[in-house]
Write a protein that holds these residues in place. Sequence first.
Motif, mmCIF file in Angstrom:
data_model
loop_
_atom_site.group_PDB
_atom_site.id
_atom_site.type_symbol
_atom_site.label_atom_id
_atom_site.label_comp_id
_atom_site.label_asym_id
_atom_site.label_seq_id
_atom_site.Cartn_x
_atom_site.Cartn_y
_atom_site.Cartn_z
ATOM 1 N N TRP A 181 1.842 16.643 0.702
ATOM 2 C CA TRP A 181 0.438 16.267 0.931
ATOM 3 C C TRP A 181 0.103 16.392 2.417
ATOM 4 C CZ3 TRP A 181 -2.066 12.720 3.924
ATOM 5 C CH2 TRP A 181 -3.415 12.473 3.634
ATOM 6 N N PRO A 209 11.472 11.102 -4.361
ATOM 7 C CA PRO A 209 10.282 11.794 -4.888
ATOM 8 C C PRO A 209 9.007 11.437 -4.120
ATOM 9 C CG PRO A 209 11.571 10.817 -6.666
ATOM 10 C CD PRO A 209 12.171 10.322 -5.387
ATOM 11 N N ALA A 210 8.909 10.172 -3.685
ATOM 12 C CA ALA A 210 7.721 9.751 -2.932
ATOM 13 C C ALA A 210 7.704 10.432 -1.568
ATOM 14 C CB ALA A 210 7.711 8.228 -2.771
ATOM 15 N N VAL A 264 12.363 4.618 1.156
ATOM 16 C CA VAL A 264 11.389 5.069 0.167
ATOM 17 C C VAL A 264 12.057 6.069 -0.786
ATOM 18 C CG1 VAL A 264 9.251 6.430 -0.075
ATOM 19 C CG2 VAL A 264 9.380 4.560 1.602
ATOM 20 N N ILE A 285 0.826 -1.209 0.000
ATOM 21 C CA ILE A 285 0.000 0.000 0.000
ATOM 22 C C ILE A 285 0.861 1.260 0.000
ATOM 23 C CG2 ILE A 285 -1.956 -1.151 1.158
ATOM 24 C CD1 ILE A 285 -1.374 0.516 3.634
ATOM 25 N N ARG A 286 2.149 1.133 0.295
ATOM 26 C CA ARG A 286 3.012 2.330 0.242
ATOM 27 C C ARG A 286 3.086 2.911 -1.164
ATOM 28 N NH1 ARG A 286 9.312 0.185 0.291
ATOM 29 N NH2 ARG A 286 9.055 -1.406 -1.299
ATOM 30 N N TYR A 316 -4.403 8.785 2.064
ATOM 31 C CA TYR A 316 -2.956 8.662 1.908
ATOM 32 C C TYR A 316 -2.554 7.251 1.493
ATOM 33 C CZ TYR A 316 2.023 9.050 2.702
ATOM 34 O OH TYR A 316 3.381 9.047 2.529
ATOM 35 N N HIS A 317 -3.264 6.245 2.082
ATOM 36 C CA HIS A 317 -2.874 4.860 1.817
ATOM 37 C C HIS A 317 -3.674 4.222 0.686
ATOM 38 C CE1 HIS A 317 -1.308 5.229 6.054
ATOM 39 N NE2 HIS A 317 -0.260 4.846 5.376
ATOM 40 N N LYS A 344 6.636 14.099 -2.151
ATOM 41 C CA LYS A 344 5.202 14.195 -2.430
ATOM 42 C C LYS A 344 4.390 13.953 -1.159
ATOM 43 C CE LYS A 344 3.683 12.070 -6.308
ATOM 44 N NZ LYS A 344 3.685 10.985 -7.320
ATOM 45 N N GLY A 345 4.818 12.960 -0.376
ATOM 46 C CA GLY A 345 4.117 12.636 0.868
ATOM 47 C C GLY A 345 4.168 13.795 1.849
ATOM 48 N N TYR A 368 10.884 1.878 -6.031
ATOM 49 C CA TYR A 368 10.987 1.277 -4.688
ATOM 50 C C TYR A 368 11.952 0.101 -4.780
ATOM 51 C CZ TYR A 368 6.800 3.995 -3.609
ATOM 52 O OH TYR A 368 5.912 5.007 -3.421
ATOM 53 N N ARG A 385 0.528 3.347 -3.094
ATOM 54 C CA ARG A 385 -0.750 3.951 -3.470
ATOM 55 C C ARG A 385 -0.818 5.380 -2.948
ATOM 56 N NH1 ARG A 385 -4.905 -0.446 -0.952
ATOM 57 N NH2 ARG A 385 -3.800 -2.353 -1.545
ATOM 58 N N GLY A 386 -1.930 6.056 -3.262
ATOM 59 C CA GLY A 386 -2.215 7.359 -2.668
ATOM 60 C C GLY A 386 -1.374 8.486 -3.232
ATOM 61 N N PRO A 387 -1.461 9.658 -2.596
ATOM 62 C CA PRO A 387 -0.848 10.882 -3.136
ATOM 63 C C PRO A 387 0.679 10.860 -3.152
ATOM 64 C CG PRO A 387 -1.766 11.262 -0.944
ATOM 65 C CD PRO A 387 -2.225 9.907 -1.369
ATOM 66 N N ALA A 388 1.305 9.955 -2.388
ATOM 67 C CA ALA A 388 2.781 9.926 -2.365
ATOM 68 C C ALA A 388 3.349 8.900 -3.331
ATOM 69 C CB ALA A 388 3.266 9.630 -0.946
ATOM 70 N N ALA A 389 2.480 8.226 -4.083
ATOM 71 C CA ALA A 389 2.934 7.128 -4.942
ATOM 72 C C ALA A 389 3.906 7.619 -6.014
ATOM 73 C CB ALA A 389 1.731 6.467 -5.602
ATOM 74 N N THR A 390 4.906 6.801 -6.262
ATOM 75 C CA THR A 390 5.786 7.008 -7.422
ATOM 76 C C THR A 390 5.866 5.650 -8.115
ATOM 77 O OG1 THR A 390 7.735 6.542 -6.082
ATOM 78 C CG2 THR A 390 7.141 8.847 -6.324
#
Lengths: 160, 160
Positions: free
Chosen positions: B154, B146-147, B143, A93-94, B32-33, B150-151, A106, A96-101
């Motif tokens: 947000w 860029p992630a 991580v 799930i890391r 977020y997730h 972005k995180g 990864y 997913r969401g707004p922080a996804a790259t």
Amino acid sequence: MSDGVEWGVHACVLLASLPADAALPAAKIAEYHGVPAAYLAKHLQALAAAGVLATAKGARGGYRLARPPAEITVLEVVEALEGDEPAFHCTEIRRRGPAATPAREYTKACGINRAFVRADAAWRAELAATTVADLFIGVLEDVPRPALEKGARWLREAAR
Amino acid sequence: MSDGVEWGVHACVLLASLPADAALPAAKIAEYHGVPAAYLAKHLQALAAAGVLATAKGARGGYRLARPPAEITVLEVVEALEGDEPAFHCTEIRRRGPAATPAREYTKACGINRAFVRADAAWRAELAATTVADLFIGVLEDVPRPALEKGARWLREAAR
């Protein structure tokens, strides 16, 4: 974990008490443990498919251990019956969401998954450290003498 | 083990990144997730009931960690969500069948159960050795940058 694991390990310990050339029919193993024969039969077949048990055909046929009890671990019985999938399943799930790259960025496994992988390895290592022979010796030490004597008498009849 | 465990641990790691006086609404944690908000809410409530999370009321309300992240272990999160019942459940089948003797005569726990109790303890010890702070530090290391950026952007909006 299903009740079948308890039954499967007990069945292996019972079979460890047989003479080298003897086998025990599935129905007798079920009777000894007071469990449903049809359901136990499924587990015994899985243990045979995994090479923990062997089948002997003929009038004195049935199941026996495929190898010496000191060479069969509790982990093998568990994995034969429940598979070797860890209890924790990482769905990433890391990512997913707004922080996804993009996934390719990864490069390391998620630390949360790594913690559960370590715990799973510790669980399996502990179960791999106990053999059917250890448990059989434990039965001789722990079970009340009258129960051992009744069990031995029944087994002499059942495996003849 | 349910997916809720993965979500719950990730939520704790996310909350570990908040400033000391900030909280995050359940809907934002779900966003977020990338997980279903209603289902995640149940898990967050369980974590609050267990004293892992605390709730803050008001316009800037939501969830925060109840204690410093170095004092919250992965095991606590797991037990808050899944309980502390071991995976193996001994039904004492050794007391059934033709060898059975009265229960009071079995003075020692079954060796099969003891093997699974040891394995369960090893699993829990491993999960108790990892804290939310360890995982948070791991995120910063593992991580992609860029992630993380972005995180963080947000999160500044979401927790304001």
